[in-house]
Design an enzyme around this catalytic site. Structure first.
Site, PDB file in Angstrom:
ATOM      1  N   LYS A 120       0.852  -1.295   0.006  1.00  8.80           N
ATOM      2  CA  LYS A 120       0.067  -0.057   0.046  1.00  8.80           C
ATOM      3  C   LYS A 120       1.015   1.395   0.042  1.00  8.80           C
ATOM      4  O   LYS A 120       0.551   2.112  -0.938  1.00  8.80           O
ATOM      5  CB  LYS A 120      -0.754  -0.114   1.164  1.00  8.80           C
ATOM      6  N   ASP A 139      -6.325   0.568   0.836  1.00 13.09           N
ATOM      7  CA  ASP A 139      -6.642   0.632   2.317  1.00 13.09           C
ATOM      8  C   ASP A 139      -8.202   0.445   2.717  1.00 13.09           C
ATOM      9  O   ASP A 139      -8.830  -0.263   2.066  1.00 13.09           O
ATOM     10  CB  ASP A 139      -6.486   2.204   2.535  1.00 13.09           C
TER      11      ASP A 139
END
Length: 211
Positions: A120, A139
């Site tokens: 991420k 996320d």
């Protein structure tokens, strides 16, 4: 077909957010990397509150590598998990100095060698700082919204990322993260999604949304 559905979603979100960007404040790849690492388990607003002092005191990896760990902890304390974050930040700063000439690397493989950096964070840095689209940052907002919209049935970030990468053109991957995050914050809220005010309501299967 899911690909046609994805195209409609992209078209409408692009119209809603014509100039998407991360909500973290940064001016250099190093600052974006630090801010993104700090954003775990806290809000962008909280990160933006502490980074001005952090960047003023330690503007480069070289500066942070030499800092007292307790001083770093004190500055970032309010972001939560501050001890682990401080250790990761300093270890990352030292690795950047030792292996990368003080620069943030521009490949997924190299970024993933940094302490506290997972896909991420790496995707956010690559896309926003360098315009390199290796994947899609997933996320909590991306996870929730993509499931509700029927873009994926997966629950693990890596599976969700692969599903989304298969549905959207590579040049849109960076913006797609922004679209889904902003939409998740403004419309597709976790507890009470604003379905009656949703521009995707007519094409949304509302997966997991209470009736």
């Amino acid at each position: 077909m899911r690909s046609h559905h994805a195209s409609l979603v992209l078209h409408r979100l692009r119209a809603r957010y014509p100039a998407p960007r991360t909500q973290l404040n940064w001016t250099t790849p190093w600052e974006l990397l630090v801010a993104t690492m700090l954003s775990a388990q806290t809000t962008d607003a909280r990160v933006n509150h502490v980074t001005p002092e952090l960047f003023a005191r330690w503007p480069t990896p070289a500066h942070l590598a030499q800092a007292e760990l307790a001083d770093i902890e004190g500055v970032i304390h309010s972001t939560g998990f501050f001890r682990a974050k401080a250790r990761h930040l300093q270890a990352t700063a030292r690795i950047l100095q030792e292996r990368f000439g003080g620069n943030v690397p521009q490949t997924m493989a190299e970024l993933l060698t940094l302490p506290g950096v997972a896909r991420k964070t790496a995707n956010i840095v690559l896309s926003n700082a360098f315009g390199i689209h290796e994947g899609i940052a997933v996320d909590t907002h991306v996870k929730r919204v993509s499931f509700r919209l029927g873009l994926t049935t997966a629950t693990q970030p890596d599976r969700i990322e692969r599903d989304l990468m298969g549905l959207f053109p590579r040049p849109t991957w960076g913006d797609l993260n922004h679209y889904l995050v902003l939409f998740g914050r403004e419309v597709c809220l976790a507890r009470k999604p604003r379905c009656t005010a949703c521009p995707l309501a007519d094409i949304c299967p509302r997966n997991g949304v209470p009736l």
